[in-house]
Design an enzyme around this catalytic site. Structure first.
Site, mmCIF file in Angstrom:
data_model
loop_
_atom_site.group_PDB
_atom_site.id
_atom_site.type_symbol
_atom_site.label_atom_id
_atom_site.label_comp_id
_atom_site.label_asym_id
_atom_site.label_seq_id
_atom_site.Cartn_x
_atom_site.Cartn_y
_atom_site.Cartn_z
ATOM 1 C CG LEU A 35 -6.298 -0.520 2.637
ATOM 2 C CD1 LEU A 35 -7.053 0.716 3.041
ATOM 3 C CD2 LEU A 35 -6.314 -1.568 3.697
ATOM 4 C CD GLN A 95 0.354 2.301 4.891
ATOM 5 O OE1 GLN A 95 -0.723 2.525 5.409
ATOM 6 N NE2 GLN A 95 0.616 2.615 3.636
ATOM 7 C CG PHE A 96 1.679 1.308 10.288
ATOM 8 C CD1 PHE A 96 2.713 2.097 10.778
ATOM 9 C CD2 PHE A 96 0.804 1.876 9.379
ATOM 10 C CE1 PHE A 96 2.861 3.414 10.366
ATOM 11 C CE2 PHE A 96 0.947 3.195 8.975
ATOM 12 C CZ PHE A 96 1.980 3.965 9.461
ATOM 13 C CD GLU A 124 -2.380 -1.616 2.587
ATOM 14 O OE1 GLU A 124 -2.130 -0.891 3.568
ATOM 15 O OE2 GLU A 124 -3.003 -2.700 2.676
ATOM 16 C CG HIS A 175 0.132 2.782 13.553
ATOM 17 N ND1 HIS A 175 -1.195 2.548 13.756
ATOM 18 C CD2 HIS A 175 0.228 3.315 12.313
ATOM 19 C CE1 HIS A 175 -1.882 2.948 12.687
ATOM 20 N NE2 HIS A 175 -1.048 3.410 11.799
ATOM 21 C CD GLU A 199 -3.316 -4.774 5.168
ATOM 22 O OE1 GLU A 199 -4.511 -5.127 5.046
ATOM 23 O OE2 GLU A 199 -2.976 -3.580 5.288
HETATM 24 C C1 LIG Z 1 -5.747 -3.215 7.785
HETATM 25 C C2 LIG Z 1 -5.057 -1.895 7.608
HETATM 26 N N1 LIG Z 1 -4.140 -1.750 6.652
HETATM 27 C C3 LIG Z 1 -3.499 -0.588 6.485
HETATM 28 C C4 LIG Z 1 -3.788 0.477 7.289
HETATM 29 C C5 LIG Z 1 -3.021 1.797 7.098
HETATM 30 N N2 LIG Z 1 -3.955 2.801 6.566
HETATM 31 C C6 LIG Z 1 -4.565 3.667 7.363
HETATM 32 S S1 LIG Z 1 -5.697 4.567 6.559
HETATM 33 C C7 LIG Z 1 -5.351 3.827 5.095
HETATM 34 C C8 LIG Z 1 -6.139 4.197 3.872
HETATM 35 C C9 LIG Z 1 -7.607 4.038 4.086
HETATM 36 O O1 LIG Z 1 -8.322 4.453 2.975
HETATM 37 P P1 LIG Z 1 -9.892 4.530 2.977
HETATM 38 O O2 LIG Z 1 -10.468 3.222 3.425
HETATM 39 O O3 LIG Z 1 -10.310 5.018 1.655
HETATM 40 O O4 LIG Z 1 -10.271 5.576 4.117
HETATM 41 P P2 LIG Z 1 -9.886 7.118 4.160
HETATM 42 O O5 LIG Z 1 -8.581 7.238 4.846
HETATM 43 O O6 LIG Z 1 -9.874 7.633 2.776
HETATM 44 O O7 LIG Z 1 -10.983 7.724 4.976
HETATM 45 C C10 LIG Z 1 -4.360 2.872 5.253
HETATM 46 C C11 LIG Z 1 -3.797 2.053 4.171
HETATM 47 C C12 LIG Z 1 -4.738 0.286 8.288
HETATM 48 N N3 LIG Z 1 -5.062 1.251 9.148
HETATM 49 N N4 LIG Z 1 -5.371 -0.893 8.430
#
Ligand SMILES: Cc1ncc(C[n+]2csc(CCOP(=O)(O)OP(=O)(O)O)c2C)c(N)n1
Ligand SMILES: Cc1ncc(C[n+]2csc(CCOP(=O)(O)OP(=O)(O)O)c2C)c(N)n1
Ligand SMILES: [Mg+2]
Ligand SMILES: [Mg+2]
Lengths: 326, 363, 326, 363
Positions: free
Chosen positions: A58, A82-83, A29, A129, A60
């Site tokens: 998105l 990512q974390f 990601e 995180h 994993e």
């Molecule tokens: C399972 C997971 N993978 C990766 C992340 C890291 N991360 C945080 S927000 C984000 C993007 C989320 O996009 P979206 O669902 O469109 O929500 P938005 O931030 O646009 O509100 C990512 C990859 C996470 N929090 N949880």
């Protein structure tokens, strides 16, 4: 020689591996246009193109499972999670597939892949995180688990991990990403994946650690030196396969050992090392092996992060107790 | 009312349950020699399947999942694959594996509990059996990504069940394959049951083919008991994939004529009537009727075929039963490409113990 | 009193809990009409209806995540994961949510749920049906991990787990499901969730085990008795929280300890116990704590299963070595 | 050609970008007092949001995810919820939480790194912030199952992003909710970005609403910058859910006007033009124009509102900054309902250390 941070060293190793070997691809990601949320993949997309530096949806399980499929088909994927808190979902694919493909097919198919993820607490981030999942990965037969704690080790170990024919879980200490710099030659030289690093020699006590805690452990050793106590400091770095020989040899010399980890205590990898020392080094031990760990609680949000993690003071307390034991 | 998306799901059939064509037979199934060859594969697969069940019942094989009733799906799909394509399966695709060149001995070894059975001499690119449902769908995406990256015209074919279509990984895979327009065929055998869970409890979706819509990829339903339909639909999908037009989801509607596995007793949870009705639709008789109808097959050829299948299966069985047992070293020797020294001691211990075992001193 | 097998005891405990408490629900693949692939939920659907005995779609993350949502909303879900190899995918939801809900909300929301799954090798099944994942679960702060090894303990511990206000991972030794029977009163009495069971007293050596291996451990103790060696046998049963007190007290008496587990060696829960013994019991130990485990390899298919798992012979070898140590 | 499934995805809008009605305003939005109240909530939410950003920039708050641009979605959805319904959110739903009665102080504490912020005094049934994307979708299914089992007429509302719609758990949840016809609303804020990944790289599906088809449940797209449309679509879904007719997926189309979080710099990966164009569609100005147009709102009321919002936000900020720090005991005391004795020693150690820290002896 340029001075680089740990995350820059990761970046250099990725770039070097991609330049040297056209089968290396990077996926995850935000690894593409954004260069990764920590900038570990910065510039790779521009240099190697979007087909080899892949921004994924998105997902994993897809990232991990895809990497497995790619590896079986002859690519060398380096997947980024990512974390650390989002790496637990990958255990299933790593354990049930990546770790087993070669054995399952009796050598017909290998799985040369790396799963990178930033680990550890201390950067005041949101929940999930700050995880230290290394003990879970290190319990899985069929994979390697690597956890560097300096720019040079990150570089050499990542190169080796990418070249390795088997799956490697590569944990990166987020807290050290930009904490300090080291000279780095960018010479493309891989490090051995089965040898601990003795960072400091000493005859009075052995301090064993890995990941970001190596930093506090070295600080503790400096403080001890001022007090006339000479600590040998070992960075395990390759948790699996574990190089017990180096640790046992050191403890045979010092007779005392403190193992330091940021993970919660019960079932941590510190227990594995302590158990091995007790089994194979019992007669050389002058004092019980002490484990300095986080508490057996959930990693708290940032306000209590410092109260949660081990620090130099807690290491020193354990060392004093260990030295006082008779 | 503003409509921003319109979707249709087609269902395909060429042969009715009596084996009569209901629409013009496609080009892909007009060569009688090919159809007869595929028919032979289906019969061989069923013969082998029945043998595996018999071996299991007599304690000579482990738990086994019969493919009874899905021969048209396996053989139809495999028939459009090229040698260097890549097949990813679950545990019920013995027929497809056979068609791909995996030997009966290999399959017997595998289901008999020996990893050597997955070291296929042919079909080197095909993935081994995947037991964890739907996890292999993501592998298929990765394999197809590699193919596309290298500019090959190969395809990855990923077979799974109706139950699998409820798993997150199934969906993540479809979605990813859609994003990158990868050369993958996702073939879902909807045999109406996932162990004891009937199709309607898996999903409120009226077809499984419509799961494709979520990923923005083509989805189609096909009569999975109609070899000609399966082959044609798979061929169209494979051609699109090879032409760079991306993945397809194929729902092949069929019925699990067997118990789930040899460890299961389906009479506990499903109607005898339902099963009897399903037998009316089964694929082998249907194709046989068609072949007999167009006079490219005869009763005497049928008899000869059955006999030769039994012979072939028996030869494989004999080889299996005579095959030497695996040695404990097998646990260690392919865990890593080069075994870490840390494992050497354990290997030694296991080998020493194996000798003790062999000498009969320990259980 | 009726004689029941372990799987029947699980069934009785589930039925009892559902009868006594209307908020208890059971969910999982094939738990309804089929009564579970091992028959652990047999008859529950007929008795308590399909709304409380829920056949789910084939989706382990849904099963676990739903159970969490149900628990937060005041039900007491008992989720079944059909085989241990499919429980790894649940670690994410268990660790990131079930284990944290109470802490995350500072007590506002609890998560009273049980995740049951059959574990361990030895029944000659297909791949992924023979796992020993207990060390991974036992590393998670905020949950309990329970692993009974007899019908009575299965019954009492499962009742306690269902009643417990916090999440419990309940591992069931598949190999013992029907191996032997015990008298069982079906009296609805829960057992404590933080106390080891001393199954046999002895002064010469302490044998510690859990799950199906308790069976081989008891056999080893019988064999030893014939040779005049009296082994104390402890069934840990509740791995988390771990009752080290009972183990330490026993080792203080015997001075020697062998820990037996079916899991692969590195990072196994045997290491945690050995590390604790070495830390807190060093002065009472006459010999190193020995760990009898499976090898650090993938669980092989059935033909090599017996060569993989520890057996009575391997336990006895370790005991002899331990007794001979001076 | 036999068609076995036909599906349509509708998109709903009542107000155009200028705030003029494009079709008859629904009953649910005809009460001007209600509309003004919702408008006030939107403005308060944005004021609070801007304050959080300012606090973060000055080191008084942790990483924070702004909800700039999604106020109509949050407030519109929350407006159809009853007090005892249950809201499940990600990290970007500050506005919805505000509308649900979560206090600003609580949210400041949470984003300031203190778990006490999730112990909501009101909204006791609402789930805390869920950071692991899409995992809470499965919780929503479980919560809704409990509601249905007890025969309640409550609903669970699960909000997530376009990125979340690629996760397996999102799909498993939709599918499960469909099977049991559970009272859940899945609201996907399609703000076009998941950090740096644009919507088109998440999925080849042309709408996210069509993901519902895979689960056999209704899916609808709505202009997420149109409060009236969001409210109406959510109301229809909630009414169906309460009437036992099952779940709905709502794709609310909007745009992330802010950086992803305070740790992100969106100018690295997206066009200034795209952002500027998105500002033309933003929800607060649009509703204001409508309210001004139908003469239920005035410039002077606007001024007074802005001032009162600033005051309210400042009061919460003051309370936050004066709030006592958490004590180390907090790590231990709610881990279990009753702490196991095995943890007592560690708790003691942490508390002793806390005192040392407080006395300034250690870092
Ligand atoms: C399972 C997971 N993978 C990766 C992340 C890291 N991360 C945080 S927000 C984000 C993007 C989320 O996009 P979206 O669902 O469109 O929500 P938005 O931030 O646009 O509100 C990512 C990859 C996470 N929090 N949880
Ligand atoms: C992830 C996972 N969960 C559970 C199981 C146990 N299991 C084996 S087969 C099966 C049902 C599969 O149904 P379906 O996908 O329809 O395939 P079929 O058996 O009908 O061919 C289940 C639940 C498994 N193998 N993998
Ligand atoms: Mg099926
Ligand atoms: Mg988004």
């Amino acid at each position: 020689m340029p001075q680089v941070t740990l995350v820059e060293a990761v970046n250099l190793a990725l770039a070097r591996a991609m330049a040297d070997d056209g089968t290396v691809v990077v996926l995850g990601e935000d690894v593409g246009t954004d260069g990764g949320v920590f900038r570990a993949t910065l510039g790779l997309r521009e240099r190697f193109g979007p087909e080899r530096v892949i921004d994924t949806p998105l997902a994993e399980q897809l990232i991990t499972g895809m990497a497995i499929g790619m590896a079986v088909e002859g690519l060398r994927p380096v997947a980024e999670i990512q974390f650390s808190g989002f790496a637990y979902i990958c255990i299933d694919q790593i354990l049930n597939h990546a770790a087993r493909m070669r054995h399952r097919t009796q050598g017909r198919m290998g799985c040369s892949m790396v799963l990178r993820t930033p680990c550890g607490a201390g950067i005041h981030p949101p929940e999930h995180h700050s995880e230290s999942p290394e003990a879970m990965f290190a319990h899985i037969p069929g994979i390697r688990v690597v956890y560097p704690s300096s720019p040079r080790r990150a570089y050499g170990l990542l190169l080796a991990s990418i070249q390795d024919p088997d799956p490697v879980v590569f944990l990166e200490p987020t807290r050290l990403y930009r904490l300090f710099k080291e000279d780095l030659a960018d010479d493309g030289k891989p490090f051995a994946l089965d040898t601990c690093f003795t960072l400091r020699e000493g005859a009075d006590i052995t301090l064993v650690s890995w990941g970001a805690m190596v930093h506090e452990t070295l600080q503790a050793a400096s403080r001890l030196e001022q007090q006339g106590v000479f600590a040998e400091v070992i960075d395990v770095a390759t948790l699996r396969p574990l190089d017990m020989d180096t640790i046992l040899a050191s403890v045979a010399k010092t007779g005392r050992c403190v193992v330091v980890t940021e993970a919660p205590r019960s079932g941590s990898f510190a227990s594995e090392i302590a158990a091995n020392l007790a089994e194979h080094g019992l007669l050389t031990l002058f004092a019980p092996v002490s484990r300095v760990t986080s508490y057996d609680v959930v990693v708290p949000l940032s306000r209590l992060e410092n109260a949660y993690m081990p620090d130099t003071e807690r290491i020193l307390t354990a060392v004093r107790k260990c030295l006082a034991f008779a | 009312m503003t409509i921003v998306g319109r979707f249709e799901i087609e269902s395909r059939q060429y042969l009715d349950v009596q084996g009569r064509s209901v629409q013009e037979i496609p080009e892909s199934a007009r060569d009688p020699r090919l159809l007869v060859a595929l028919y032979r594969q289906m019969v061989l697969a069923r013969t082998f399947d029945q043998k595996m069940l018999a071996l299991q019942r007599t304690g000579q094989l482990g738990t086994f999942a019969s493919g009874l009733g899905k021969e048209a799906i396996d053989i139809g799909v495999a028939s459009v694959m090229r040698e260097d394509d890549c097949l990813l399966i679950t545990y019920r695709e013995t027929a497809a594996q056979l068609a791909r060149g995996v030997s009966m001995l290999e399959m017997l070894l595998y289901w008999g509990g020996d990893e050597r059975g997955s070291n296929y001499a042919a079909a080197r690119k095909d993935f081994p059996v995947c037991i964890t449902i739907a996890s292999h769908c993501c592998h298929a995406v990765g394999a197809a990504y590699a193919m596309k990256l290298r500019g090959e015209s190969r395809v990855a074919v990923c077979m799974s069940g109706d139950g699998a279509s409820s798993k997150g990984e199934f969906y993540e895979a479809l979605n990813g394959a859609g994003v990158w327009k990868l050369p993958v065929l996702f073939v879902v055998t909807n045999n109406q049951w996932a162990i004891s869970v009937p199709r309607k409890l898996q999903s409120a979706a009226t077809t499984l083919a419509q799961k494709a819509i979520a990923a923005g990829i083509p989805g189609i339903q096909v009569d999975g008991n109609d070899l000609i339909a399966v082959r044609q639909v798979a061929l169209e999908a494979a051609e699109r994939a090879r032409a760079g037009q991306g993945p397809t989801l194929i729902e092949a509607v069929s019925y699990r004529l067997s118990d789930h596995t040899t460890a299961d007793d389906a009479s506990r949870y499903r109607d005898a009537d339902e099963l009897a009705a399903a037998w009316q639709r089964e694929p082998i008789g249907r194709l046989r009727n068609y072949l007999l109808g167009i006079q490219v097959w005869s009763r005497s050829e049928e008899e000869a075929l059955l006999k030769s299948c039994l012979d072939e299966v028996q030869r494989a069985t004999d080889a299996y039963l005579a095959h030497p047992s695996p040695a404990p070293a097998q646990m260690f020797d392919h865990l890593f490409a080069s075994p870490p020294t840390a494992l050497a001691a354990q290997r030694g211990q296991a080998l020493a113990r194996g000798q003790v075992d062999a000498a009969g001193h320990a259980g």
